[in-house]
Design a protein around this motif. Structure first.
Motif, mmCIF file in Angstrom:
data_model
loop_
_atom_site.group_PDB
_atom_site.id
_atom_site.type_symbol
_atom_site.label_atom_id
_atom_site.label_comp_id
_atom_site.label_asym_id
_atom_site.label_seq_id
_atom_site.Cartn_x
_atom_site.Cartn_y
_atom_site.Cartn_z
ATOM 1 N N ARG A 78 0.877 -1.179 0.000
ATOM 2 C CA ARG A 78 0.000 0.000 0.000
ATOM 3 C C ARG A 78 0.913 1.226 0.000
ATOM 4 O O ARG A 78 2.090 1.136 0.352
ATOM 5 N N TRP A 79 0.392 2.364 -0.388
ATOM 6 C CA TRP A 79 1.179 3.595 -0.429
ATOM 7 C C TRP A 79 1.595 3.976 0.978
ATOM 8 O O TRP A 79 0.766 4.104 1.884
ATOM 9 N N ASP A 80 2.890 4.163 1.182
ATOM 10 C CA ASP A 80 3.397 4.452 2.530
ATOM 11 C C ASP A 80 3.915 5.874 2.672
ATOM 12 O O ASP A 80 4.601 6.194 3.635
ATOM 13 N N GLU A 81 3.609 6.744 1.679
ATOM 14 C CA GLU A 81 3.965 8.166 1.726
ATOM 15 C C GLU A 81 5.472 8.399 1.858
ATOM 16 O O GLU A 81 5.907 9.369 2.467
ATOM 17 N N GLY A 82 6.243 7.510 1.259
ATOM 18 C CA GLY A 82 7.683 7.711 1.221
ATOM 19 C C GLY A 82 8.463 7.074 2.352
ATOM 20 O O GLY A 82 9.690 7.192 2.383
ATOM 21 N N ALA A 83 7.776 6.358 3.262
ATOM 22 C CA ALA A 83 8.479 5.764 4.401
ATOM 23 C C ALA A 83 9.568 4.784 3.963
ATOM 24 O O ALA A 83 10.600 4.652 4.627
ATOM 25 N N PHE A 84 9.373 4.113 2.832
ATOM 26 C CA PHE A 84 10.339 3.132 2.329
ATOM 27 C C PHE A 84 11.717 3.745 2.100
ATOM 28 O O PHE A 84 12.734 3.057 2.156
ATOM 29 N N PHE A 85 11.771 5.044 1.827
ATOM 30 C CA PHE A 85 13.013 5.719 1.449
ATOM 31 C C PHE A 85 13.431 6.753 2.488
ATOM 32 O O PHE A 85 14.267 7.613 2.211
ATOM 33 N N ALA A 86 12.870 6.665 3.694
ATOM 34 C CA ALA A 86 13.035 7.724 4.696
ATOM 35 C C ALA A 86 14.486 8.128 4.944
ATOM 36 O O ALA A 86 14.792 9.330 4.983
ATOM 37 N N PRO A 87 15.426 7.199 5.125
ATOM 38 C CA PRO A 87 16.813 7.646 5.387
ATOM 39 C C PRO A 87 17.400 8.478 4.248
ATOM 40 O O PRO A 87 18.117 9.458 4.496
ATOM 41 N N THR A 136 4.685 4.551 -7.560
ATOM 42 C CA THR A 136 4.825 4.016 -8.914
ATOM 43 C C THR A 136 3.692 3.070 -9.280
ATOM 44 O O THR A 136 3.160 3.114 -10.402
ATOM 45 N N LEU A 137 3.287 2.218 -8.347
ATOM 46 C CA LEU A 137 2.264 1.218 -8.664
ATOM 47 C C LEU A 137 0.870 1.815 -8.839
ATOM 48 O O LEU A 137 -0.017 1.143 -9.344
ATOM 49 N N SER A 138 0.687 3.072 -8.448
ATOM 50 C CA SER A 138 -0.619 3.693 -8.690
ATOM 51 C C SER A 138 -0.845 3.910 -10.186
ATOM 52 O O SER A 138 -1.981 4.132 -10.622
ATOM 53 N N LEU A 139 0.212 3.842 -10.984
ATOM 54 C CA LEU A 139 0.101 3.981 -12.430
ATOM 55 C C LEU A 139 -0.311 2.669 -13.101
ATOM 56 O O LEU A 139 -0.558 2.632 -14.302
ATOM 57 N N TRP A 140 -0.372 1.596 -12.327
ATOM 58 C CA TRP A 140 -0.726 0.284 -12.859
ATOM 59 C C TRP A 140 -2.234 0.030 -12.747
ATOM 60 O O TRP A 140 -2.873 0.417 -11.779
ATOM 61 N N ASP A 141 -2.779 -0.606 -13.769
ATOM 62 C CA ASP A 141 -4.104 -1.230 -13.687
ATOM 63 C C ASP A 141 -4.068 -2.449 -14.602
ATOM 64 O O ASP A 141 -3.025 -2.772 -15.190
ATOM 65 N N GLU A 142 -5.201 -3.148 -14.747
ATOM 66 C CA GLU A 142 -5.215 -4.402 -15.495
ATOM 67 C C GLU A 142 -4.843 -4.230 -16.961
ATOM 68 O O GLU A 142 -4.475 -5.203 -17.628
ATOM 69 N N SER A 143 -4.918 -3.013 -17.480
ATOM 70 C CA SER A 143 -4.544 -2.798 -18.881
ATOM 71 C C SER A 143 -3.033 -2.657 -19.057
ATOM 72 O O SER A 143 -2.531 -2.672 -20.179
ATOM 73 N N VAL A 144 -2.312 -2.516 -17.966
ATOM 74 C CA VAL A 144 -0.851 -2.406 -18.008
ATOM 75 C C VAL A 144 -0.282 -3.812 -17.867
ATOM 76 O O VAL A 144 -0.255 -4.383 -16.780
ATOM 77 N N ASP A 145 0.166 -4.381 -18.978
ATOM 78 C CA ASP A 145 0.600 -5.773 -18.974
ATOM 79 C C ASP A 145 2.097 -5.941 -19.192
ATOM 80 O O ASP A 145 2.569 -7.056 -19.425
ATOM 81 N N ALA A 171 -6.818 -7.802 -0.137
ATOM 82 C CA ALA A 171 -6.830 -8.143 -1.557
ATOM 83 C C ALA A 171 -6.106 -7.100 -2.398
ATOM 84 O O ALA A 171 -5.416 -7.439 -3.365
ATOM 85 N N GLU A 172 -6.254 -5.827 -2.062
ATOM 86 C CA GLU A 172 -5.582 -4.776 -2.821
ATOM 87 C C GLU A 172 -4.069 -4.907 -2.699
ATOM 88 O O GLU A 172 -3.339 -4.717 -3.673
ATOM 89 N N ALA A 173 -3.597 -5.255 -1.498
ATOM 90 C CA ALA A 173 -2.172 -5.494 -1.322
ATOM 91 C C ALA A 173 -1.718 -6.631 -2.214
ATOM 92 O O ALA A 173 -0.645 -6.573 -2.828
ATOM 93 N N GLY A 174 -2.529 -7.678 -2.307
ATOM 94 C CA GLY A 174 -2.201 -8.814 -3.159
ATOM 95 C C GLY A 174 -2.112 -8.421 -4.620
ATOM 96 O O GLY A 174 -1.214 -8.868 -5.343
ATOM 97 N N ARG A 175 -3.021 -7.584 -5.082
ATOM 98 C CA ARG A 175 -3.009 -7.132 -6.474
ATOM 99 C C ARG A 175 -1.732 -6.355 -6.767
ATOM 100 O O ARG A 175 -1.096 -6.528 -7.811
ATOM 101 N N ARG A 176 -1.351 -5.481 -5.854
ATOM 102 C CA ARG A 176 -0.145 -4.673 -6.045
ATOM 103 C C ARG A 176 1.106 -5.556 -6.060
ATOM 104 O O ARG A 176 1.992 -5.384 -6.907
#
Length: 262
Positions: free
Chosen positions: A33-42, A59-68, A177-182
């Motif tokens: 899920r979107w973590d607002e940049g926590a992944f890159f905090a340091p 980045t993954l917000s740009l993905w949907d089922e049409s992005v293959d 389920a949304e986490a699984g899709r991502r």
């Protein structure tokens, strides 16, 4: 053409309006899920502390089922680039690093690039590990997929990694389920990746940091021209910036200083 799709989640750090402030654009890795940049905090702290304005993109917000394919994801990101204005430093972590490297032909040749565990290419071993995580997520087992991902981002040989054996936690990490899709989408998009030529052709400065003990992206998955730098952090896994923040911060500060970005 600018991006005309759904709103893309972003987080901004550092001086937002300072005249003349250099701008760093960070592309996020696969996160459940979107973590607002926590992944890159340091790294964000280092960049903002050096006076850069930092924009982090989900980045993954740009993905949907049409992005293959990765090419389709990169095309969407390419269309979004003009909305961010001038980019002095293009950054990416893991999937975000792969996308950043694929975008290099579309940015100013002098743009500086900072990557952390961002593959330029994949191989059979990496793709098998990514696919295993994706398959679990696609089989309605997002918690198990996330648990396996957490295991794989640790350094090889660390407690809980069971050496090279691939195991699924008996008590999976809670996920929806949304986490699984991502997770499924992001892992599969990386398979078949090779943007090595685009990286080697980039005339600007580039710093790539990978862990010597990474179970996923390693030095063999990177590409670099002679004037680029690939730094292997001893003992680190997929997250050297979190495992060795002082070392990586020093590397980034030196990179910014040498490239006139602070």
């Amino acid at each position: 053409m600018t991006y005309a799709g759904p709103v893309v989640p972003t987080a901004v750090f550092g001086p937002r309006t300072a005249v003349g402030a250099a701008h760093a654009l960070v592309l996020a890795p696969v996160t459940p899920r979107w973590d607002e940049g926590a992944f890159f905090a340091p790294v964000i702290r280092t960049l903002a502390g050096a006076g850069l304005r930092v924009t982090v993109v989900d980045t993954l917000s740009l993905w949907d089922e049409s992005v293959d394919s990765m090419a389709a994801l990169v095309a969407r990101c390419r269309a979004l680039l003009p909305d961010f204005g001038r980019v002095d430093l293009l950054c990416g972590n893991a999937l975000g690093g792969a996308v950043a490297q694929a975008l290099l032909p579309d940015v100013d040749p002098a743009t500086a690039v900072l990557l952390v565990s961002g593959p330029a290419r994949t191989d059979a071993v990496l793709e098998e590990r990514l696919t295993r995580i994706a398959d679990l997520a696609a089989a309605d087992r997002p918690g198990a997929a996330l648990a396996l991902l957490h295991q794989r981002v640790l350094p090889h040989g660390a407690p809980g990694t069971d050496g090279e054996a691939e195991t699924v936690a008996a008590e999976p990490v809670p996920a929806d389920a949304e986490a699984g899709r991502r997770l499924a989408a992001g892992m599969r998009l990386l398979c078949g990746l090779d943007v090595s030529d685009a990286v080697r052709a980039h005339r600007g400065p580039l710093l790539q940091v990978v862990g010597s003990h990474s179970q996923l992206v390693t030095q063999r998955h990177t590409a670099a021209a002679p004037h680029h730098t690939v730094h292997v952090a001893p003992g680190a896994g997929m997250r050297p910036h979190a495992e060795q923040p002082a070392e990586v911060s020093s590397l980034v500060e030196t990179f910014l200083w040498e490239k006139g970005l602070r």
